[in-house]
Design a protein around this motif. Structure first.
Motif, PDB file in Angstrom:
ATOM      1  N   LYS A  20       2.731  10.631   7.505  1.00 24.66           N
ATOM      2  CA  LYS A  20       4.050  10.231   7.072  1.00 24.66           C
ATOM      3  C   LYS A  20       3.947   9.054   6.111  1.00 24.66           C
ATOM      4  N   GLY A  21       4.954   8.927   5.252  1.00 27.76           N
ATOM      5  CA  GLY A  21       4.966   7.814   4.316  1.00 27.76           C
ATOM      6  C   GLY A  21       4.387   8.205   2.972  1.00 27.76           C
ATOM      7  N   MET A  22       4.434   7.262   2.042  1.00 24.50           N
ATOM      8  CA  MET A  22       3.962   7.520   0.686  1.00 24.50           C
ATOM      9  C   MET A  22       2.459   7.749   0.671  1.00 24.50           C
ATOM     10  N   PRO A  23       1.972   8.824   0.050  1.00 27.46           N
ATOM     11  CA  PRO A  23       0.517   9.019  -0.070  1.00 27.46           C
ATOM     12  C   PRO A  23      -0.162   7.848  -0.771  1.00 27.46           C
ATOM     13  N   PHE A  24       0.551   7.206  -1.708  1.00 29.14           N
ATOM     14  CA  PHE A  24      -0.006   6.114  -2.499  1.00 29.14           C
ATOM     15  C   PHE A  24      -0.392   4.914  -1.639  1.00 29.14           C
ATOM     16  N   LEU A  25       0.196   4.819  -0.430  1.00 29.34           N
ATOM     17  CA  LEU A  25      -0.044   3.657   0.424  1.00 29.34           C
ATOM     18  C   LEU A  25      -0.736   4.044   1.730  1.00 29.34           C
ATOM     19  N   ARG A  26      -1.545   5.095   1.705  1.00 27.76           N
ATOM     20  CA  ARG A  26      -2.223   5.525   2.928  1.00 27.76           C
ATOM     21  C   ARG A  26      -3.607   4.921   3.096  1.00 27.76           C
ATOM     22  N   LEU A  27      -4.255   4.554   2.010  1.00 29.58           N
ATOM     23  CA  LEU A  27      -5.561   3.906   2.084  1.00 29.58           C
ATOM     24  C   LEU A  27      -5.679   2.912   0.932  1.00 29.58           C
ATOM     25  N   GLY A  28      -6.467   1.875   1.133  1.00 22.94           N
ATOM     26  CA  GLY A  28      -6.526   0.779   0.177  1.00 22.94           C
ATOM     27  C   GLY A  28      -6.955   1.151  -1.222  1.00 22.94           C
ATOM     28  N   GLY A  99       0.840   1.758   4.391  1.00 24.40           N
ATOM     29  CA  GLY A  99       2.287   1.637   4.338  1.00 24.40           C
ATOM     30  C   GLY A  99       2.738   0.295   3.784  1.00 24.40           C
ATOM     31  N   ALA A 100       3.730  -0.297   4.443  1.00 22.71           N
ATOM     32  CA  ALA A 100       4.313  -1.545   3.957  1.00 22.71           C
ATOM     33  C   ALA A 100       3.292  -2.680   3.921  1.00 22.71           C
ATOM     34  N   TRP A 101       2.380  -2.716   4.895  1.00 25.81           N
ATOM     35  CA  TRP A 101       1.360  -3.770   4.963  1.00 25.81           C
ATOM     36  C   TRP A 101       0.441  -3.685   3.747  1.00 25.81           C
ATOM     37  N   LEU A 102      -0.017  -2.480   3.430  1.00 24.01           N
ATOM     38  CA  LEU A 102      -0.867  -2.287   2.251  1.00 24.01           C
ATOM     39  C   LEU A 102      -0.076  -2.565   0.978  1.00 24.01           C
ATOM     40  N   GLY A 103       1.171  -2.088   0.944  1.00 22.94           N
ATOM     41  CA  GLY A 103       2.008  -2.336  -0.227  1.00 22.94           C
ATOM     42  C   GLY A 103       2.218  -3.816  -0.472  1.00 22.94           C
ATOM     43  N   GLY A 104       2.364  -4.586   0.618  1.00 22.16           N
ATOM     44  CA  GLY A 104       2.527  -6.032   0.480  1.00 22.16           C
ATOM     45  C   GLY A 104       1.310  -6.694  -0.137  1.00 22.16           C
ATOM     46  N   LEU A 105       0.111  -6.250   0.280  1.00 24.99           N
ATOM     47  CA  LEU A 105      -1.116  -6.799  -0.302  1.00 24.99           C
ATOM     48  C   LEU A 105      -1.200  -6.468  -1.793  1.00 24.99           C
ATOM     49  N   ALA A 106      -0.835  -5.230  -2.150  1.00 22.72           N
ATOM     50  CA  ALA A 106      -0.893  -4.820  -3.550  1.00 22.72           C
ATOM     51  C   ALA A 106       0.122  -5.597  -4.395  1.00 22.72           C
ATOM     52  N   VAL A 107       1.319  -5.802  -3.852  1.00 26.01           N
ATOM     53  CA  VAL A 107       2.345  -6.564  -4.582  1.00 26.01           C
ATOM     54  C   VAL A 107       1.909  -8.017  -4.744  1.00 26.01           C
ATOM     55  N   LEU A 108       1.268  -8.572  -3.733  1.00 30.36           N
ATOM     56  CA  LEU A 108       0.753  -9.941  -3.834  1.00 30.36           C
ATOM     57  C   LEU A 108      -0.253 -10.053  -4.972  1.00 30.36           C
ATOM     58  N   TRP A 109      -1.167  -9.091  -5.064  1.00 26.53           N
ATOM     59  CA  TRP A 109      -2.151  -9.073  -6.154  1.00 26.53           C
ATOM     60  C   TRP A 109      -1.437  -8.974  -7.509  1.00 26.53           C
ATOM     61  N   LEU A 110      -0.470  -8.064  -7.602  1.00 26.10           N
ATOM     62  CA  LEU A 110       0.237  -7.849  -8.862  1.00 26.10           C
ATOM     63  C   LEU A 110       1.047  -9.079  -9.262  1.00 26.10           C
ATOM     64  N   PHE A 387      -6.692  10.177 -12.839  1.00 21.49           N
ATOM     65  CA  PHE A 387      -6.691   9.903 -11.409  1.00 21.49           C
ATOM     66  C   PHE A 387      -5.361   9.429 -10.849  1.00 21.49           C
ATOM     67  N   THR A 388      -4.485   8.831 -11.649  1.00 16.34           N
ATOM     68  CA  THR A 388      -3.222   8.331 -11.098  1.00 16.34           C
ATOM     69  C   THR A 388      -2.424   9.422 -10.392  1.00 16.34           C
ATOM     70  N   PRO A 389      -2.256  10.617 -10.964  1.00 17.91           N
ATOM     71  CA  PRO A 389      -1.533  11.668 -10.224  1.00 17.91           C
ATOM     72  C   PRO A 389      -2.210  12.027  -8.903  1.00 17.91           C
ATOM     73  N   TRP A 390      -3.549  12.021  -8.877  1.00 19.41           N
ATOM     74  CA  TRP A 390      -4.270  12.332  -7.641  1.00 19.41           C
ATOM     75  C   TRP A 390      -4.053  11.250  -6.598  1.00 19.41           C
ATOM     76  N   LEU A 391      -4.074   9.987  -7.031  1.00 17.11           N
ATOM     77  CA  LEU A 391      -3.955   8.873  -6.096  1.00 17.11           C
ATOM     78  C   LEU A 391      -2.538   8.714  -5.563  1.00 17.11           C
ATOM     79  N   MET A 392      -1.584   9.342  -6.202  1.00 15.99           N
ATOM     80  CA  MET A 392      -0.203   9.292  -5.741  1.00 15.99           C
ATOM     81  C   MET A 392       0.189  10.525  -4.943  1.00 15.99           C
ATOM     82  N   SER A 393      -0.761  11.440  -4.742  1.00 12.71           N
ATOM     83  CA  SER A 393      -0.485  12.685  -4.036  1.00 12.71           C
ATOM     84  C   SER A 393      -1.322  12.781  -2.769  1.00 12.71           C
TER      85      SER A 393
END
Length: 401
Positions: A20-28, A99-110, A387-393
């Motif tokens: 469940k959840g966005m594929p983009f946020l399933r692994l680092g 999920g949200a935890w990984l997304g938070g780390l990515a947003v912090l980097w960005l 790779f972006t389409p693959w990493l988002m799927s």
């Protein structure tokens, strides 16, 4: 029949819940590989434009320091974080942030990357210094819980990288009587040590996996001497440069890495681009150490050795690993496509243009910078395009990750 079907039903239900959840946020690797590649594609042309006076942009720190810092603590750290948050799950069998935890780390980097160009320095420094301690703590916790002591040095190196970043910002603010470039050199040295450790594990293993009957057995004491000489040589370069001792240790480390690479039989990989890129990139480590050795007595500029390690070794190993690991973790075959092979060739070309051309023809420095920036940027744009389409799927095989 009902009793036997219950375990199967439970496993299917559990797998479905995990997906469940966005594929983009399933692994680092997913958000950090995309972010790191995008930064790589943008940051070098921006820096060259600033260096040549064509872009009146004022980053939070002087442009040279901004370029060096963002290549290390923006680009390279993003890939390292993405890799470790992915590998950590495989090493320990425990869940890594998603999920949200990984997304938070990515947003912090960005947010730190944006603040480096548009925000006040204090905001940039706070945002930039936050990520590495968090990731080091996450990795350390996972490794200790799983009793995976073999990989603890990687958590230590992350902590040391965080310290180097802290010292950089303190020096840049004038709170520390230290040239701000010194912590950046220390950061590069630590990243090179990560590469030396990980390359020693994966490159010979990958080579044996595709070469029937090949046995590559490392001698433990030779490996320890090689890594020890490398660590000592880089430490001397950072903290006690321009001496005979640093020259000798760096030269020794260069020779040891050449012997190490030769023992991995790189000639066997010429028909496998997804593998030869790792051998070719690793070859820049002895080149970079050798150039740093010569720089200790003023025969070549220090920047030649720095860029051999940063562009050739780090850039090459990164483009090789983010294609290979992204393929594996999205359920695709470990065989490079033509665009990927072109990206490999472009990164290696960027290293030649940035390192060797200025040594052979110093008057062509401006040309070499522009040409290297173009081919470097093109390599990572190719990666993003494919790779972006693959990493988002979701994975092709339906597994989580």
């Amino acid at each position: 029949m009902k009793t036997n079907s219950l375990p199967i039903f439970s496993e299917v239900k559990a797998a479905a819940q995990m997906q469940k959840g966005m594929p983009f946020l399933r692994l680092g690797f997913r958000p950090f590989y995309v972010g790191g590649a995008l930064l790589a594609a943008l940051i070098v042309p921006l820096w060259v434009a600033m260096f040549l006076g064509q872009l009146p942009l004022t980053p939070a720190v002087p442009p040279l320091l901004w370029h060096a810092h963002e290549m290390l603590f923006g680009f390279a750290v993003a890939i390292i974080v993405g890799f470790l948050l992915t590998a950590g799950k495989a090493w320990t069998g425990l869940a890594t942030p998603r999920g949200a935890w990984l997304g938070g780390l990515a947003v912090l980097w960005l947010a730190a990357r944006v603040a480096s160009l548009l925000g006040p320095y204090a905001l940039y420094a706070v945002l930039d210094m936050a990520l590495l301690p968090l990731v080091a703590a996450i990795l350390l916790t996972l490794l200790l819980r799983a009793r995976n002591y073999r990989n603890l040095p990687l958590a230590l190196i992350l902590a040391l990288l965080a310290s180097a970043n802290l010292f950089f910002h303190l020096a840049a603010m004038g709170a520390l009587n230290l040239p701000a470039i010194t912590p950046l050199y220390a950061g590069l040295a630590l990243i090179v040590m990560i590469e030396c450790v990980m390359a020693g594990r994966v490159i010979p293993a990958f080579t044996m996996a595709v070469t029937p009957g090949l046995k590559l057995i490392a001698t433990v004491w030779v490996e320890r001497v090689t890594l020890g000489a490398t660590g000592l040589g880089l430490a001397l370069w950072v903290f006690a440069p321009n001496g005979v001792v640093s020259l000798l240790v760096l030269a020794l480390a260069s020779v040891l890495h050449l012997k190490r690479l030769a023992s991995w039989r790189p000639a066997l990989t010429v028909k496998r681009p997804i593998l030869w890129i790792l051998h070719a990139a690793y070859a820049w480590i002895p080149v970079g150490l050798g150039l740093l050795a010569l720089a200790q007595i003023g025969l070549v500029p220090v920047s030649s050795g720095v860029h051999a390690l940063a562009v050739g070794a780090t850039g090459g190993l990164i483009i090789g690993m983010i294609t290979r690991t992204a393929r594996g973790h999205t359920g695709r075959p470990l065989k490079a496509s033509n665009p990927e092979v072109l990206a490999y060739a472009l990164v290696m070309t960027a290293a030649v243009l940035r390192v060797l051309l200025p040594l052979l023809a110093p008057g062509l420095l401006g040309v070499s910078l522009i040409a290297a920036a173009v081919v470097w940027s093109a390599a990572f744009l190719i990666y993003l395009w494919q790779f972006t389409p693959w990493l988002m799927s979701t994975r092709l095989d339906g597994k989580d990750g």
